[in-house]
Scaffold this motif. Structure first.
Motif, mmCIF file in Angstrom:
data_model
loop_
_atom_site.group_PDB
_atom_site.id
_atom_site.type_symbol
_atom_site.label_atom_id
_atom_site.label_comp_id
_atom_site.label_asym_id
_atom_site.label_seq_id
_atom_site.Cartn_x
_atom_site.Cartn_y
_atom_site.Cartn_z
ATOM 1 N N THR A 32 -18.669 -13.907 13.962
ATOM 2 C CA THR A 32 -18.857 -14.525 15.289
ATOM 3 C C THR A 32 -18.242 -15.956 14.821
ATOM 4 O OG1 THR A 32 -20.731 -13.412 16.034
ATOM 5 C CG2 THR A 32 -20.133 -15.570 17.022
ATOM 6 N N ALA A 33 -18.528 -16.664 13.836
ATOM 7 C CA ALA A 33 -18.121 -17.890 13.440
ATOM 8 C C ALA A 33 -16.689 -17.822 13.069
ATOM 9 C CB ALA A 33 -18.850 -18.216 12.144
ATOM 10 N N LEU A 34 -16.176 -16.953 12.395
ATOM 11 C CA LEU A 34 -14.738 -16.707 12.177
ATOM 12 C C LEU A 34 -13.809 -16.436 13.259
ATOM 13 C CD1 LEU A 34 -14.541 -14.245 8.880
ATOM 14 C CD2 LEU A 34 -14.069 -17.010 9.218
ATOM 15 N N ILE A 35 -14.209 -15.752 14.427
ATOM 16 C CA ILE A 35 -13.655 -15.328 15.684
ATOM 17 C C ILE A 35 -13.648 -16.744 16.469
ATOM 18 C CG2 ILE A 35 -14.062 -14.431 18.102
ATOM 19 C CD1 ILE A 35 -15.137 -11.979 16.619
ATOM 20 N N LEU A 36 -14.878 -17.428 16.586
ATOM 21 C CA LEU A 36 -14.621 -18.797 17.357
ATOM 22 C C LEU A 36 -13.958 -19.740 16.634
ATOM 23 C CD1 LEU A 36 -18.445 -19.169 18.237
ATOM 24 C CD2 LEU A 36 -16.770 -18.487 19.698
ATOM 25 N N TYR A 37 -13.853 -19.877 15.526
ATOM 26 C CA TYR A 37 -12.978 -20.666 14.679
ATOM 27 C C TYR A 37 -11.448 -20.514 14.919
ATOM 28 C CZ TYR A 37 -11.038 -23.620 10.663
ATOM 29 O OH TYR A 37 -10.067 -24.244 9.904
ATOM 30 N N THR A 38 -11.122 -19.273 14.447
ATOM 31 C CA THR A 38 -9.801 -18.760 14.626
ATOM 32 C C THR A 38 -9.084 -18.895 15.913
ATOM 33 O OG1 THR A 38 -10.224 -17.533 12.536
ATOM 34 C CG2 THR A 38 -7.980 -16.939 13.594
ATOM 35 N N ALA A 39 -9.910 -18.614 16.729
ATOM 36 C CA ALA A 39 -9.542 -18.408 18.381
ATOM 37 C C ALA A 39 -8.951 -19.810 18.647
ATOM 38 C CB ALA A 39 -10.612 -18.054 19.069
ATOM 39 N N GLY A 75 -11.197 -9.989 17.690
ATOM 40 C CA GLY A 75 -11.949 -10.858 18.448
ATOM 41 C C GLY A 75 -11.137 -12.225 18.617
ATOM 42 N N SER A 76 -10.704 -12.789 17.676
ATOM 43 C CA SER A 76 -9.872 -14.272 17.844
ATOM 44 C C SER A 76 -8.826 -13.965 18.594
ATOM 45 C CB SER A 76 -9.586 -14.590 16.489
ATOM 46 O OG SER A 76 -8.656 -13.973 15.804
ATOM 47 N N LEU A 77 -8.038 -12.878 18.561
ATOM 48 C CA LEU A 77 -6.862 -12.673 19.388
ATOM 49 C C LEU A 77 -7.162 -12.570 20.761
ATOM 50 C CD1 LEU A 77 -4.640 -10.300 17.354
ATOM 51 C CD2 LEU A 77 -4.094 -12.308 17.789
ATOM 52 N N VAL A 78 -8.028 -11.928 21.126
ATOM 53 C CA VAL A 78 -8.502 -11.769 22.557
ATOM 54 C C VAL A 78 -9.237 -13.178 22.873
ATOM 55 C CG1 VAL A 78 -10.360 -10.696 24.059
ATOM 56 C CG2 VAL A 78 -9.195 -9.332 22.158
ATOM 57 N N LEU A 79 -9.722 -13.708 22.335
ATOM 58 C CA LEU A 79 -10.575 -15.023 22.835
ATOM 59 C C LEU A 79 -9.423 -16.017 22.771
ATOM 60 C CD1 LEU A 79 -12.992 -16.756 23.522
ATOM 61 C CD2 LEU A 79 -13.517 -16.946 21.077
ATOM 62 N N GLY A 80 -8.467 -16.102 21.842
ATOM 63 C CA GLY A 80 -7.659 -16.972 21.663
ATOM 64 C C GLY A 80 -6.606 -16.893 22.989
ATOM 65 N N THR A 81 -6.165 -15.679 23.218
ATOM 66 C CA THR A 81 -5.482 -15.476 24.483
ATOM 67 C C THR A 81 -5.872 -15.881 25.645
ATOM 68 O OG1 THR A 81 -4.276 -13.571 23.230
ATOM 69 C CG2 THR A 81 -4.171 -13.896 25.453
ATOM 70 N N LEU A 82 -7.320 -15.524 25.869
ATOM 71 C CA LEU A 82 -7.934 -15.982 27.095
ATOM 72 C C LEU A 82 -8.079 -17.583 27.223
ATOM 73 C CD1 LEU A 82 -9.599 -15.288 29.352
ATOM 74 C CD2 LEU A 82 -11.671 -15.334 27.972
ATOM 75 N N LEU A 83 -8.219 -18.245 25.986
ATOM 76 C CA LEU A 83 -8.369 -19.850 25.941
ATOM 77 C C LEU A 83 -6.811 -20.261 26.292
ATOM 78 C CD1 LEU A 83 -10.576 -20.347 22.933
ATOM 79 C CD2 LEU A 83 -11.133 -20.864 25.080
ATOM 80 N N ALA A 84 -5.799 -19.591 25.959
ATOM 81 C CA ALA A 84 -4.508 -20.000 25.965
ATOM 82 C C ALA A 84 -4.216 -19.826 27.560
ATOM 83 C CB ALA A 84 -3.484 -19.268 25.264
ATOM 84 N N ALA A 85 -4.554 -18.875 28.305
ATOM 85 C CA ALA A 85 -4.598 -18.626 29.633
ATOM 86 C C ALA A 85 -5.395 -19.804 30.486
ATOM 87 C CB ALA A 85 -5.131 -17.423 30.116
ATOM 88 N N PHE A 137 -13.064 -27.143 17.862
ATOM 89 C CA PHE A 137 -12.842 -26.240 16.728
ATOM 90 C C PHE A 137 -11.971 -26.371 15.628
ATOM 91 C CE2 PHE A 137 -15.998 -23.772 19.346
ATOM 92 C CZ PHE A 137 -16.703 -23.167 18.407
ATOM 93 N N ARG A 138 -10.613 -26.876 15.908
ATOM 94 C CA ARG A 138 -9.578 -27.222 15.237
ATOM 95 C C ARG A 138 -10.044 -28.341 14.147
ATOM 96 N NH1 ARG A 138 -3.609 -28.105 17.718
ATOM 97 N NH2 ARG A 138 -3.361 -27.774 15.371
ATOM 98 N N ASN A 139 -10.772 -29.304 14.639
ATOM 99 C CA ASN A 139 -11.287 -30.458 13.972
ATOM 100 C C ASN A 139 -12.499 -30.067 13.159
ATOM 101 O OD1 ASN A 139 -8.972 -32.519 14.601
ATOM 102 N ND2 ASN A 139 -9.855 -31.903 16.441
ATOM 103 N N THR A 140 -13.049 -29.098 13.024
ATOM 104 C CA THR A 140 -14.345 -28.633 12.520
ATOM 105 C C THR A 140 -13.833 -27.717 11.260
ATOM 106 O OG1 THR A 140 -15.525 -29.004 14.556
ATOM 107 C CG2 THR A 140 -16.532 -27.796 12.768
ATOM 108 N N PRO A 141 -14.228 -28.183 10.033
ATOM 109 C CA PRO A 141 -14.101 -27.380 8.815
ATOM 110 C C PRO A 141 -14.653 -25.763 9.082
ATOM 111 C CG PRO A 141 -14.784 -29.518 8.180
ATOM 112 C CD PRO A 141 -15.221 -29.423 9.661
ATOM 113 N N ALA A 142 -13.951 -24.812 8.606
ATOM 114 C CA ALA A 142 -14.460 -23.568 8.865
ATOM 115 C C ALA A 142 -15.594 -23.485 8.190
ATOM 116 C CB ALA A 142 -13.474 -22.561 8.114
ATOM 117 N N THR A 143 -15.859 -23.870 7.001
ATOM 118 C CA THR A 143 -17.390 -23.765 6.285
ATOM 119 C C THR A 143 -18.346 -24.476 6.989
ATOM 120 O OG1 THR A 143 -16.024 -24.172 4.193
ATOM 121 C CG2 THR A 143 -18.280 -24.400 4.241
ATOM 122 N N LEU A 144 -18.204 -25.456 7.808
ATOM 123 C CA LEU A 144 -19.196 -25.925 8.715
ATOM 124 C C LEU A 144 -19.546 -25.060 9.696
ATOM 125 C CD1 LEU A 144 -21.140 -28.371 9.082
ATOM 126 C CD2 LEU A 144 -19.409 -29.658 10.470
#
Length: 213
Positions: free
Chosen positions: A88-95, A26-36, A56-63
């Motif tokens: 879902t949380a891990l996908i959004l954060y890692t993307a 999920g993060s690979l797909v979403l992250g590539t889309l965001l990069a585009a 999301f880069r400035n928000t802790p994963a725990t939060l």
């Protein structure tokens, strides 16, 4: 301890692997889309991509996981299990991190490649998918592998939010009177075993897709 709780360790690590695979894809797909979006000629898409990454880069994963575990149900949007919310949380954060890695790879491709494709009548999406990304992916293998390894370790956070996986084994062992320290040592060894194939795959792809600098 390990032999007496082999079923516990096995089921917990299988759940960890399932959570990792879903979040990684999920993060690979979403992250590539965001990069585009971030390299898109459309200003609104560039703004959205940049805002997403900065948030999301400035928000802790725990939060992020805390929000989906406890705040999300109050929104009454869609009833999801704890596992689905954790994924879902891990996908959004890692993307957000995948996006920056892929974008940095895109920036390594000479501008002339895109200009030549536009001269041939290629659209932006066709240029990106057929010309830019196939070249960019070769330079992003090492950092992208590091992001996925970090994702694997971040799955342990989900154990604090009612998602049973390797990160929560110590709680069960502690309730049964086993040594928490010894139990966590076996968990650490398990994660080492899971990370090793990712490192080996990274090295193999890096060697196979190495590009001249």
């Amino acid at each position: 301890m390990l032999l007496e709780n082999l079923d516990l360790y096995g089921s917990a690590f299988l759940e960890t692997i399932r959570l990792f695979v879903i979040a990684a894809i999920g993060s690979l797909v979403l992250g590539t889309l965001l990069a585009a979006m971030r390299v898109s000629p459309v200003p609104v898409l560039r703004w959205f991509g940049a805002a997403y990454v900065n948030i999301f880069r400035n928000t802790p994963a725990t939060l992020v996981l805390f929000f989906f575990a406890f705040a999300y149900p109050r929104l009454e949007i869609l009833d999801l299990s704890f596992f689905s919310r954790a994924a879902t949380a891990l996908i959004l954060y890692t993307a957000a991190f995948v996006c920056e890695v892929v974008r940095s790879g895109i920036n390594t491709v000479p501008v002339g490649q895109a200009e030549a494709s536009r001269a041939l009548g290629f659209t932006f999406s066709l240029t990106l998918s057929q010309i830019i990304l196939p070249q960019a992916i070769r330079s992003v293998v090492p950092p992208l592998s590091s992001v996925e390894i970090a994702l694997l370790k971040n799955t342990t956070i989900a154990s604090g939010f009612s998602v049973f996986q390797a990160g929560g084994i110590y709680q069960t062992l502690n309730e049964q009177g086993y040594s928490t320290f010894i139990g966590l040592l076996w968990v650490a060894l398990g994660f080492l075993i899971l990370v090793t194939p990712l490192v080996l795959l990274q090295r193999r792809l890096e060697k196979r897709w190495s590009v001249a600098r």
